[in-house]
Design a protein around this motif. Sequence first.
Motif, PDB file in Angstrom:
ATOM      1  N   ASP A  77      57.167  43.546  57.281  1.00  0.00           N
ATOM      2  CA  ASP A  77      56.431  44.485  56.603  1.00  0.00           C
ATOM      3  C   ASP A  77      56.363  44.019  54.923  1.00  0.00           C
ATOM      4  N   THR A  78      57.467  43.881  54.500  1.00  0.00           N
ATOM      5  CA  THR A  78      57.712  43.387  53.060  1.00  0.00           C
ATOM      6  C   THR A  78      56.718  42.277  52.829  1.00  0.00           C
ATOM      7  N   ARG A  79      56.514  41.407  53.434  1.00  0.00           N
ATOM      8  CA  ARG A  79      55.688  40.148  53.159  1.00  0.00           C
ATOM      9  C   ARG A  79      54.038  40.726  53.263  1.00  0.00           C
ATOM     10  N   VAL A  80      53.953  41.367  54.236  1.00  0.00           N
ATOM     11  CA  VAL A  80      52.621  41.674  54.485  1.00  0.00           C
ATOM     12  C   VAL A  80      51.854  42.525  53.345  1.00  0.00           C
ATOM     13  N   TYR A  81      52.639  43.595  53.063  1.00  0.00           N
ATOM     14  CA  TYR A  81      52.184  44.836  52.187  1.00  0.00           C
ATOM     15  C   TYR A  81      52.201  44.324  50.701  1.00  0.00           C
ATOM     16  N   GLY A  82      53.267  43.272  50.527  1.00  0.00           N
ATOM     17  CA  GLY A  82      53.247  42.556  49.109  1.00  0.00           C
ATOM     18  C   GLY A  82      52.209  41.529  48.915  1.00  0.00           C
ATOM     19  N   THR A  83      51.637  41.163  50.140  1.00  0.00           N
ATOM     20  CA  THR A  83      50.287  40.442  49.844  1.00  0.00           C
ATOM     21  C   THR A  83      48.972  41.399  49.548  1.00  0.00           C
ATOM     22  N   ILE A  84      49.089  42.452  50.279  1.00  0.00           N
ATOM     23  CA  ILE A  84      47.997  43.533  50.133  1.00  0.00           C
ATOM     24  C   ILE A  84      48.043  44.070  48.611  1.00  0.00           C
ATOM     25  N   ARG A  85      48.935  44.239  48.090  1.00  0.00           N
ATOM     26  CA  ARG A  85      49.217  44.778  46.745  1.00  0.00           C
ATOM     27  C   ARG A  85      48.631  43.692  45.746  1.00  0.00           C
ATOM     28  N   VAL A  86      49.097  42.385  45.980  1.00  0.00           N
ATOM     29  CA  VAL A  86      48.370  41.227  44.925  1.00  0.00           C
ATOM     30  C   VAL A  86      46.915  41.092  45.011  1.00  0.00           C
ATOM     31  N   GLU A  87      46.304  41.293  46.080  1.00  0.00           N
ATOM     32  CA  GLU A  87      45.083  41.228  46.412  1.00  0.00           C
ATOM     33  C   GLU A  87      44.289  42.472  46.041  1.00  0.00           C
ATOM     34  N   MET A  88      44.852  43.606  46.052  1.00  0.00           N
ATOM     35  CA  MET A  88      44.364  44.960  45.402  1.00  0.00           C
ATOM     36  C   MET A  88      44.325  44.982  43.903  1.00  0.00           C
ATOM     37  N   GLY A  89      45.292  44.278  43.301  1.00  0.00           N
ATOM     38  CA  GLY A  89      45.750  44.144  41.859  1.00  0.00           C
ATOM     39  C   GLY A  89      44.422  43.322  41.258  1.00  0.00           C
ATOM     40  N   LYS A  90      44.316  42.190  41.914  1.00  0.00           N
ATOM     41  CA  LYS A  90      43.191  41.194  41.646  1.00  0.00           C
ATOM     42  C   LYS A  90      42.010  41.777  41.547  1.00  0.00           C
ATOM     43  N   ALA A  91      41.580  42.580  42.592  1.00  0.00           N
ATOM     44  CA  ALA A  91      40.242  42.962  43.084  1.00  0.00           C
ATOM     45  C   ALA A  91      39.989  44.319  41.712  1.00  0.00           C
ATOM     46  N   LEU A  92      41.087  44.842  41.548  1.00  0.00           N
ATOM     47  CA  LEU A  92      40.879  45.895  40.511  1.00  0.00           C
ATOM     48  C   LEU A  92      40.650  45.557  39.021  1.00  0.00           C
ATOM     49  N   ALA A  93      41.626  44.375  38.773  1.00  0.00           N
ATOM     50  CA  ALA A  93      41.613  43.842  37.389  1.00  0.00           C
ATOM     51  C   ALA A  93      39.997  43.094  37.174  1.00  0.00           C
ATOM     52  N   ALA A  94      39.489  42.695  38.331  1.00  0.00           N
ATOM     53  CA  ALA A  94      38.104  41.994  38.064  1.00  0.00           C
ATOM     54  C   ALA A  94      37.161  43.099  38.186  1.00  0.00           C
ATOM     55  N   ARG A  95      37.239  44.225  38.857  1.00  0.00           N
ATOM     56  CA  ARG A  95      36.328  45.414  38.747  1.00  0.00           C
ATOM     57  C   ARG A  95      36.218  46.151  37.547  1.00  0.00           C
ATOM     58  N   PHE A  96      37.380  46.521  36.887  1.00  0.00           N
ATOM     59  CA  PHE A  96      37.416  47.364  35.946  1.00  0.00           C
ATOM     60  C   PHE A  96      37.798  46.751  34.702  1.00  0.00           C
ATOM     61  N   SER A  97      37.351  45.178  34.508  1.00  0.00           N
ATOM     62  CA  SER A  97      37.741  44.527  33.446  1.00  0.00           C
ATOM     63  C   SER A  97      37.320  45.213  32.054  1.00  0.00           C
ATOM     64  N   ASN A  98      36.124  45.812  32.086  1.00  0.00           N
ATOM     65  CA  ASN A  98      35.528  46.282  30.986  1.00  0.00           C
ATOM     66  C   ASN A  98      36.111  47.509  30.386  1.00  0.00           C
ATOM     67  N   LEU A  99      37.049  48.062  31.080  1.00  0.00           N
ATOM     68  CA  LEU A  99      37.844  49.532  30.898  1.00  0.00           C
ATOM     69  C   LEU A  99      38.745  49.082  29.767  1.00  0.00           C
ATOM     70  N   PRO A 100      39.034  50.365  29.212  1.00  0.00           N
ATOM     71  CA  PRO A 100      40.332  50.149  28.144  1.00  0.00           C
ATOM     72  C   PRO A 100      41.436  49.853  28.988  1.00  0.00           C
ATOM     73  N   ILE A 101      42.356  49.171  28.300  1.00  0.00           N
ATOM     74  CA  ILE A 101      43.871  49.011  29.195  1.00  0.00           C
ATOM     75  C   ILE A 101      44.501  50.099  29.831  1.00  0.00           C
ATOM     76  N   SER A 102      44.257  51.252  29.140  1.00  0.00           N
ATOM     77  CA  SER A 102      45.057  52.551  29.449  1.00  0.00           C
ATOM     78  C   SER A 102      44.440  52.496  30.915  1.00  0.00           C
ATOM     79  N   LEU A 103      43.306  52.775  31.106  1.00  0.00           N
ATOM     80  CA  LEU A 103      42.649  53.094  32.395  1.00  0.00           C
ATOM     81  C   LEU A 103      42.833  51.859  33.410  1.00  0.00           C
ATOM     82  N   LEU A 104      42.898  50.855  32.805  1.00  0.00           N
ATOM     83  CA  LEU A 104      42.855  49.670  33.836  1.00  0.00           C
ATOM     84  C   LEU A 104      44.277  49.652  34.268  1.00  0.00           C
ATOM     85  N   ASN A 105      45.231  49.922  33.307  1.00  0.00           N
ATOM     86  CA  ASN A 105      46.709  49.789  33.958  1.00  0.00           C
ATOM     87  C   ASN A 105      46.896  50.976  34.972  1.00  0.00           C
ATOM     88  N   ALA A 106      46.322  52.054  34.858  1.00  0.00           N
ATOM     89  CA  ALA A 106      46.385  53.332  35.478  1.00  0.00           C
ATOM     90  C   ALA A 106      45.817  53.127  36.882  1.00  0.00           C
TER      91      ALA A 106
END
Length: 292
Positions: A77-106
């Motif tokens: 489980d640790t390995r599977v869901y760790g991979t999901i968290r990485v991919e989710m973080g990458k997708a969110l960083a790309a999707r909300f790259s124009n947002l203020p850092i405060s909102l992007l971090n949250a």
Amino acid sequence: MLTDRSLTIRTLLGVFRWRVGLTWFLILSESAITVMIPLFIGFAIDGLLDGAFQPFLHLGLLMVGLVLIGVVRRIYDTRVYGTIRVEMGKALAARFSNLPISLLNARIGMGRELADFLEDMLPTAIAGVMQFVVSAILLYYFSPTLALSACIVLFGMISVYGVFHTTFWRWNRELNEQTEQQVRILEQRRARPLHVHLKRLRQFEMRLSDTEAILYGAIFVLLIGLVLFNLWFATQSLNVSPGAIFSIVSYSWEFAEAALTLPVSLQSWSRLSEITTRLEGRQPRNHLSRPP
């Protein structure tokens, strides 16, 4: 993997279906063994009282199998869901790259909660459902009255949670909106705004906690009634062995333990429905937003 996709629980289950599917198979295997243990304990008790050692041996083998499956599942489980968290973080960083850092971090932090739900809450919910079903079946095996009492309590619990769902959604929305302001407030490097921000976080967390405590109290009263009724009924109305009485009480308590996971899982689902609205770029307005 998640580029140009809706960032929802359904999407994660679709993209990572084989990896998550294996974890679910291990969860179901572990849960199936767990719910059989009280029955085998009852067999072992009756067997040892009659001088038979084999049921005791079967119980030991069942417990060893439970430990082995549990260890393998947690490592995987640790390995599977760790991979999901990485991919989710990458997708969110790309999707909300124009947002203020405060909102992007949250929002990156909120996105990780979807993976947390898959890793922590969903397995608990799956195990709980299996415990519900198997406990009800085995209670019915001993007496239909025992199973009926369990089903009545389950219906009562779901009704109680329905009263609290809107409240959970509202307080989670307020908490998330305040969390999105944290980095912006920290950048000001002023004590007063930070103090106000932290007090507001505390206020919303307290309201969520108080609501959850009241919900737990109401549900626990129903579960205490179930266990006490089934114990009374088994000893006063059924002609069964001591091992069978132990199994009846154990499955009544297992049903209660599974039931206690229900409000946590449903509350998490309420929170994720609000988070998903944010990650999809929509403004949350009410509790009827689509589920995660």
